[in-house]
Design an enzyme around this catalytic site. Structure first.
Site, short mmCIF file in Angstrom:
data_model
loop_
_atom_site.label_atom_id
_atom_site.label_comp_id
_atom_site.label_asym_id
_atom_site.label_seq_id
_atom_site.Cartn_x
_atom_site.Cartn_y
_atom_site.Cartn_z
N LYS A 1 0.83 -1.22 0.00
CA LYS A 1 0.00 0.00 0.00
C LYS A 1 0.86 1.26 0.00
CE LYS A 1 -1.74 1.59 4.06
NZ LYS A 1 -1.42 3.00 4.36
N ASN A 2 1.83 1.32 0.91
CA ASN A 2 2.57 2.57 1.08
C ASN A 2 3.60 2.82 -0.03
OD1 ASN A 2 1.03 3.12 3.24
ND2 ASN A 2 2.56 2.60 4.79
N ARG B 1 -4.87 10.48 4.79
CA ARG B 1 -3.80 11.45 5.00
C ARG B 1 -2.77 11.43 3.88
NH1 ARG B 1 -3.36 13.79 9.60
NH2 ARG B 1 -1.20 14.19 9.09
N CYS C 1 -5.50 12.92 13.63
CA CYS C 1 -5.45 11.52 13.24
C CYS C 1 -5.45 10.65 14.50
CB CYS C 1 -4.19 11.31 12.43
SG CYS C 1 -3.73 9.62 12.17
N ARG D 1 0.58 14.23 13.59
CA ARG D 1 1.02 14.07 12.19
C ARG D 1 0.99 15.37 11.38
NH1 ARG D 1 -1.40 8.61 9.81
NH2 ARG D 1 0.49 8.60 8.57
N ASP E 1 4.44 0.38 12.12
CA ASP E 1 3.26 -0.27 11.56
C ASP E 1 3.12 -1.74 11.99
OD1 ASP E 1 2.55 2.07 10.34
OD2 ASP E 1 3.28 1.52 8.35
N VAL F 1 7.79 6.65 17.19
CA VAL F 1 7.51 7.37 15.93
C VAL F 1 6.25 8.24 16.04
CG1 VAL F 1 7.06 7.11 13.45
CG2 VAL F 1 8.69 5.59 14.58
N ARG G 1 -8.68 -0.37 4.48
CA ARG G 1 -7.80 0.67 3.93
C ARG G 1 -6.44 0.07 3.55
NH1 ARG G 1 -6.40 4.49 7.79
NH2 ARG G 1 -4.98 4.96 6.10
#
Ligand code: EPU
Length: 420
Positions: free
Chosen positions: A22-23, A93, A117, A122, A306, A328, A398
Site C-alpha cells: 500500500k505505502n 492522509r 489523526c 502528524r 506499523d 515514531v 484501507r
C-alpha cells in the site's frame, strides 16, 4: 457498518501470498502526475486507500483504466484542477502526496490540510519547509495549503525529522526542479526506494535512495512508467505474527525477506523457527506459546511502527513480561484499551506499554480505531477463547486486501458479517 467475527483457537497453517505494498502504491500512483505520458502500475492491491487515490487523481483529470488483474493504467495528459479537496484528504492522509508532484508539474497546488489523526498529530510542516526551500511560495488559508512556483529550484533540504511521505514529496518535486536537490536525513524505507526506482524508470536522475542522503538532478520533463510494486512487508509481518501467536506453521509468498529483518529478528526472539527464501518466509511455531519480546519502534531499518500493534497482541498471550516503546507516533496505543477488554494485562506509561503475558484471552466485542490497530485486534481474536466481534472494520480495508479470505485460507474461523 460491517463487522468481523472470529472464533479463536485455530492455528494458522498453510500458504498465503502477499499483495502489493500500500505505502509504495500510493506515492507511485501520485507520481503519474509528473508526466503527460501513459503510466502502468502492476501489483496494485484492492484497497480503500487505493480507490481514494484514484478518485483524487481522477478528479484532477488523470485518465485511469483498470487492467485485467491488478494493473492500473494512468495518464495525466491534461490536469483539470490543482486542488485536492477536504472531503477526500480527510479520509486519507496520504493525499498529501499530491502536493510535491502537482506543484512541480502544474506550478501550483491547493491541498487540504490533513488535520488530526487517531495515531498522533502528524503535522506536514517538514513537507512544506522542504518545498519552500526549493522556491515554493506557500500559504495556509481556510484549511488549505496553497503552494506556487513557476519552476522549483534544486536545494539542499535537511529534514529536521525523518518523514516517509515528506521525503517522497520532496523527491517527486525534485525530479522536475531546476538543478540539484540533496535530501539529507531522508527516510530509508523500502517504499521510498521503490518510488525512487520508478522515478528513475521515468528518466529521473536519482542516487542515494535507501540511504539518508538522496541526490536528485532535475529534468525538464519525465516519461511514463511501467512498474511492478514491491510486496507489502507489513501485511507479510501481520500473517507471520498471527502464526506465531497461534502456534502455527505458515509460508508467506511474494515477499522481500530483506525488508523484514527487524520483524524476523523479533519473531525468532519469540521462539519461532523462521526460514527465509528468496521470495518467501516460512515460520514454524511448532504449537508453542510465544515468549515475550521487548521492542522500540524506529524509522527503517529499525522496527516498524506499523508492526507495533501486532506485536502487542503477541505479547498479550506470550510467556513473560514485555516492554514496548513507540517512538515514531505519540498516540499509537488505542488498541491497548481494546485488548484490555479481552483480559490482556497491559499498562501504558507515556510512550511505553508494559505487558504481562497471559496464558489466555477471552473473546469480547471490540472496536477498530485505525488500520494497524484493527490488524492487532484480528490477531487477538485468533487466540481469544470464544467469538470475537470487531466493529468499524472499514479501517482494515484501507490497508489489507481480502483479510478474512486470506486468513480463512490459513485455517482461521473468520467471517465478515453483513451490515446490520
Ligand atoms: N512529522 C512531523 N512533521 C512532518 C512530517 C512528519 O513532525 O512534516 C512526524 C510525524 O508526526 C511522526 C513522524 O514524523 O511523528 C513520522 O511520520 P512520517 O511522516 O514518517 O509518517 P507518514 O509519512 O505520514 C508513513 C506511512 C505510515 C507509517 C509512517 C511511519 C504512508 C502512506 N504512510 O506515514 O503508514 O506509519 O510512514 O513509518 O506511507 C499505515 O500504513 O498504517 C501507516 C500509518
Amino acid at each position: 457498518m460491517a463487522r468481523i467475527e472470529i472464533e479463536g483457537g485455530y492455528p494458522l497453517t498453510g500458504t498465503v501470498a502477499v499483495s502489493g505494498a500500500k505505502n509504495a502504491v500510493l506515492p507511485i500512483l501520485m507520481a503519474s502526475l509528473l508526466t503527460a505520458e501513459p503510466c502502468r502500475l502492476v501489483g496494485v492491491p484492492h484497497l480503500k486507500d487505493v480507490t481514494t487515490t484514484m478518485e483524487l487523481l481522477g478528479q484532477m483529470g488523470v485518465e485511469i483504466s483498470l487492467g485485467e488483474g491488478f494493473d492500473v493504467g494512468l495518464q495525466a495528459a491534461h490536469l483539470s484542477t490543482h486542488t485536492a479537496p477536504y472531503d477526500l484528504v480527510k479520509t486519507m492522509r496520504a493525499s498529501i502526496l499530491v502536493l510535491g508532484p502537482l506543484l512541480a508539474r502544474a506550478g501550483e497546488a491547493r491541498v487540504s490540510l490533513p488535520g488530526g489523526c487517531a495515531i498522533g498529530a502528524r503535522p506536514v510542516n517538514l513537507h512544506l519547509k522542504g518545498l519552500s526551500q526549493m522556491g515554493a511560495e506557500i500559504t495556509v488559508e481556510g484549511g488549505y495549503i496553497h503552494a506556487k512556483a513557476s519552476r522549483l529550484t534544486g536545494a539542499r533540504v535537511v529534514m529536521d525529522g525523518i518523514t516517509v511521505t515528506g521525503t517522497e514529496n520532496i523527491l517527486m518535486a525534485a525530479t522536475l526542479a531546476e538543478g540539484e536537490t540533496v535530501i539529507e536525513n531522508a527516510a530509508q524505507e523500502p517504499e521510498v526506494v521503490d518510488l525512487a526506482e520508478c522515478l528513475i524508470a521515468m528518466g529521473a536522475e536519482i542516487s542515494g535512495h535507501g540511504s539518508t542522503r538522496i541526490v536528485v538532478k532535475g529534468k525538464e520533463t519525465l516519461a511514463g512508467y511501467d512498474h511492478t510494486v514491491i510486496p507489502d512487508r507489513i501485511e507479510a509481518g501481520t500473517f507471520l505474527v498471527g502464526a506465531a501467536m497461534t502456534g502455527g506453521h505458515i509460508k508467506v509468498t511474494n515477499v522481500r525477506p530483506d525488508t523484514l529483518d527487524a520483524v524476523i529478528e523479533k519473531l525468532r526472539e519469540a521462539g519461532a523457527h523462521v526460514v527465509e527464501g528468496e521470495d518467501f518466509i516460512e515460520l514454524d511455531m511448532a504449537g508453542k506459546r510465544p515468549r515475550a519480546v521487548n521492542l522500540a519502534t524506529a524509522p527503517y531499518p529499525g522496527f516498524p511502527t506499523d508492526m507495533q500493534a501486532q506485536f502487542t497482541a503477541l505479547n498479550a498471550i506470550a510467556e513473560g513480561t514485555a516492554v514496548v516503546r513507540e517512538t515514531v507516533f505519540e498516540n499509537r496505543f488505542m488498541h491497548i484499551l481494546e485488548l484490555q477488554r479481552l483480559g490482556a494485562d497491559m499498562q501504558i506509561e507515556g510512550n511505553t506499554v508494559i505487558i504481562q503475558g497471559k496464558s489466555k484471552l477471552d473473546a469480547a466485542p471490540m472496536m477498530a480505531t485505525d488500520l494497524r490497530a484493527s490488524a492487532c485486534l484480528v490477531l487477538a481474536g485468533l487466540v481469544a477463547e470464544g467469538k470475537t466481534l470487531i466493529d468499524r472494520v472499514y479501517h482494515i480495508d484501507r490497508g489489507y486486501e481480502n483479510i478474512e479470505e486470506k486468513l480463512g485460507q490459513l485455517g482461521a474461523r473468520i467471517r465478515r458479517l453483513p451490515v446490520s
